[in-house]
Design a protein around this motif. Structure first.
Motif, mmCIF file in Angstrom:
data_model
loop_
_atom_site.group_PDB
_atom_site.id
_atom_site.type_symbol
_atom_site.label_atom_id
_atom_site.label_comp_id
_atom_site.label_asym_id
_atom_site.label_seq_id
_atom_site.Cartn_x
_atom_site.Cartn_y
_atom_site.Cartn_z
ATOM 1 N N ALA A 105 0.827 -1.207 0.000
ATOM 2 C CA ALA A 105 0.000 0.000 0.000
ATOM 3 C C ALA A 105 0.864 1.260 0.000
ATOM 4 O O ALA A 105 0.547 2.251 -0.675
ATOM 5 N N TYR A 106 1.968 1.231 0.728
ATOM 6 C CA TYR A 106 2.875 2.383 0.784
ATOM 7 C C TYR A 106 3.475 2.660 -0.595
ATOM 8 O O TYR A 106 3.539 3.800 -1.049
ATOM 9 N N GLN A 107 3.877 1.594 -1.277
ATOM 10 C CA GLN A 107 4.459 1.744 -2.604
ATOM 11 C C GLN A 107 3.429 2.268 -3.594
ATOM 12 O O GLN A 107 3.704 3.158 -4.405
ATOM 13 N N THR A 108 2.213 1.759 -3.509
ATOM 14 C CA THR A 108 1.149 2.190 -4.414
ATOM 15 C C THR A 108 0.809 3.660 -4.201
ATOM 16 O O THR A 108 0.619 4.416 -5.162
ATOM 17 N N ASP A 109 0.732 4.065 -2.945
ATOM 18 C CA ASP A 109 0.456 5.478 -2.648
ATOM 19 C C ASP A 109 1.539 6.387 -3.226
ATOM 20 O O ASP A 109 1.258 7.481 -3.717
ATOM 21 N N GLY A 110 2.785 5.914 -3.171
ATOM 22 C CA GLY A 110 3.878 6.691 -3.743
ATOM 23 C C GLY A 110 3.741 6.854 -5.244
ATOM 24 O O GLY A 110 3.962 7.935 -5.789
ATOM 25 N N TRP A 111 3.344 5.782 -5.910
ATOM 26 C CA TRP A 111 3.143 5.862 -7.360
ATOM 27 C C TRP A 111 1.999 6.817 -7.698
ATOM 28 O O TRP A 111 2.089 7.591 -8.647
ATOM 29 N N LYS A 112 0.925 6.758 -6.923
ATOM 30 C CA LYS A 112 -0.219 7.633 -7.173
ATOM 31 C C LYS A 112 0.186 9.102 -7.061
ATOM 32 O O LYS A 112 -0.233 9.944 -7.859
ATOM 33 N N TYR A 113 0.997 9.402 -6.047
ATOM 34 C CA TYR A 113 1.440 10.784 -5.873
ATOM 35 C C TYR A 113 2.293 11.229 -7.047
ATOM 36 O O TYR A 113 2.145 12.354 -7.550
ATOM 37 N N GLN A 114 3.208 10.363 -7.508
ATOM 38 C CA GLN A 114 4.065 10.725 -8.632
ATOM 39 C C GLN A 114 3.252 10.958 -9.896
ATOM 40 O O GLN A 114 3.547 11.877 -10.677
ATOM 41 N N ILE A 115 2.216 10.149 -10.104
ATOM 42 C CA ILE A 115 1.350 10.337 -11.273
ATOM 43 C C ILE A 115 0.593 11.665 -11.166
ATOM 44 O O ILE A 115 0.496 12.429 -12.135
#
Length: 519
Positions: free
Chosen positions: A466-476
């Motif tokens: 979940a932490y990794q996914t949230d990071g990707w969402k922010y970068q997008i």
């Protein structure tokens, strides 16, 4: 006139106007992460350039794991006579900024100083109209010369103090005093922002710092200053706000008993605690248009530290590290502040604490505050996926340790470190946790950092994912925001070109019609 107006509008493509309107509104705002950003040291490596220690100062900033370095661009030194700019006075700015960027650091260019050639006498104020004209020229020259290495431009500092505006208006005597002028400052913001954003729409413009109303230096209430900048239409020209909670010899948890009389206001100011002052700024910022608030220049003077150290065996340098840590953690947990800049000298306990906290807190998200709403024990929990960072301390009784219980711990074990330990990589103290997830330990006013990992393996894997996914969402989201800003800038240029073209055609059409009438 009506005929010319209709002709003019028909020459402008409707799609351009529609696209312009959409992009103008779609790209409003700043993308804000809920992850804690690396703590920044209020340092300027460029100041070490002429002494030959620039490289070592730059290395120190890199070792601190911070993101930003602040460099002051003093207009009074750069433009000694009108239109003549020396970008090597007092340091070669382009080379310094390029070196900082090469190290992965973001240079915050703080624009200050004024046109000394306009100040007729040492005590006379620069004419404000003439000042703004030259200000536009100076900002444009700075962007042209340094814009490739600068992504953040900060306009001034300590603006609501008696000396906040004097570097601009009395540049030959920058330490003299004058009444802060939010109206003039708003005009400066509008001019600077337009120039900066046209050159690079993803560059940020930061409002210079405002000190708290409890500060002895305060000459203009910070909330009133914000309101008047907004009233003068300068609010939309900034991306972020800087607040300096200058609270003299008060601990972060303590409430101030009085406000500086020069900074009294009828506005709701919330609690006089550190968190309360920050919350009042955040609430007004949201009401005026949702600007992110960050803390700049957090620190305590040597005199204040002597007062705080009275009756304790802990040295003042260590107390500074403790107070900075407590204030940073408190505002992160209670106010959601993710960007903080410390006033801490290199080679001190505070600088060690800064590097240690950055090694574990950078990128972490606030989780909870099990203790601290009442009583003297403060406990804050942060997470990076399955990694837990717990920071706890007591707010009274100085160096005397008292038994404290950390309850409902989600980790199988904890390792404890003093905040100014040589490193968090090794040498910590193991803290036993009982079968109910509780740990009993001794705490005093020195904050302790506890590190652990989620005990349940499946839960830990889910938290990491979940932490990794949230990071990707922010970068997008950030990439989309930057793309919109680029499109907005392109549309602004297209609109300007379209209007200029239409204006030329209208003039040509008018000349043809006039010739027909005359002939």
């Amino acid at each position: 006139m009506r005929l010319i107006h209709r002709f003019f509008l028909r020459l402008l493509p409707l799609g351009v106007l529609v696209g312009f309107g959409y992009i103008m509104f779609a790209s409003i705002g700043t993308v804000q992460s809920d992850r804690f950003q690396p703590i920044t040291q209020m340092a300027s490596p460029g100041n070490s350039y002429n002494s030959g220690t620039f490289d070592s100062a730059l290395t120190q900033q890199k070792n601190n794991r911070g993101n930003y370095v602040r460099e002051t661009i003093d207009w009074s030194q750069i433009e000694p006579s009108e239109g003549t700019y020396d970008w090597n006075a007092p340091i070669p700015y382009a080379a310094v900024f390029a070196a900082e960027k090469a190290q992965g650091l973001t240079t915050v260019a703080v624009l200050t100083g004024g046109p000394t050639y306009l100040q007729a006498t040492d005590i006379g104020l620069v004419d404000q109209t003439q000042f703004l004209l030259r200000w536009a020229n100076f900002v444009q020259a700075a962007v042209n010369e340094l814009g490739g290495s600068v992504d953040v431009w900060e306009i001034g500092s300590a603006l609501n103090t008696p000396t906040g505006m004097t570097p601009y208006l009395t540049p030959t005597t920058p330490s003299s005093t004058s009444t802060p002028s939010p109206t003039l400052y708003a005009q400066m913001l509008r001019v600077a922002s337009k120039i900066i954003k046209l050159a690079d729409p993803n560059d940020e413009v930061w409002m210079g710092s405002l000190v708290s109303a409890t500060s002895a230096r305060c000459a203009y209430n910070p909330l009133t200053f914000f309101l008047e900048v907004n009233g003068a239409k300068g609010w939309s020209s900034v991306d972020r706000l800087n607040f300096t909670p200058d609270r003299d010899a008060l601990a972060p948890e303590a409430a101030a008993t009085a406000v500086n009389s020069a900074c009294a206001t009828a506005l709701p100011s919330g609690s006089a605690t550190l968190s309360g002052e920050v919350q009042a700024v955040q609430d007004l910022a949201r009401q005026l248009g949702g600007k992110p608030v960050q803390i700049e220049g957090l620190g305590w003077s040597s005199t204040d530290l002597e007062t705080l150290a009275n009756g304790r065996s802990t040295a003042a340098a260590e107390i500074l590290a403790d107070e900075l840590t407590r204030a940073t953690v408190l505002t992160a947990g209670s106010n959601g502040i993710t960007d903080v800049a410390w006033t801490a000298e290199s080679g001190t306990a505070a600088a060690t604490a800064l590097a240690n906290l950055n090694s574990v807190l950078a990128g972490a998200q606030f989780d909870s505050q099990p203790q601290g709403q009442s009583g003297s024990v403060y406990e804050y929990r942060f997470r990076k996926g399955s990694q837990w960072i717990i920071i706890a301390w007591r707010a009274q009784d100085g160096d005397n340790p008292i038994p404290v219980t950390l309850s409902d711990l989600p980790v199988g074990s904890l390792t404890a470190y003093a905040v100014d330990a040589p490193s968090f990589a090794a040498g910590g103290t193991d803290i036993p946790i009982d079968a109910n997830g509780n740990a009993i330990l001794m705490l005093n006013e020195r904050p302790v950092v506890f590190l652990g990992k989620t005990a349940d393996l499946m839960t830990a894997l889910q938290e990491d994912a979940a932490y990794q996914t949230d990071g990707w969402k922010y970068q997008i989201k950030l990439a989309a925001h930057n793309s919109l800003n680029q499109a907005k800038a392109a549309m602004l240029h297209a609109i300007e070109d379209a209007f200029n073209s239409a204006k030329d055609k209208v003039l040509q059409w008018g000349e043809e019609k006039l010739n027909e009438v005359l002939n």
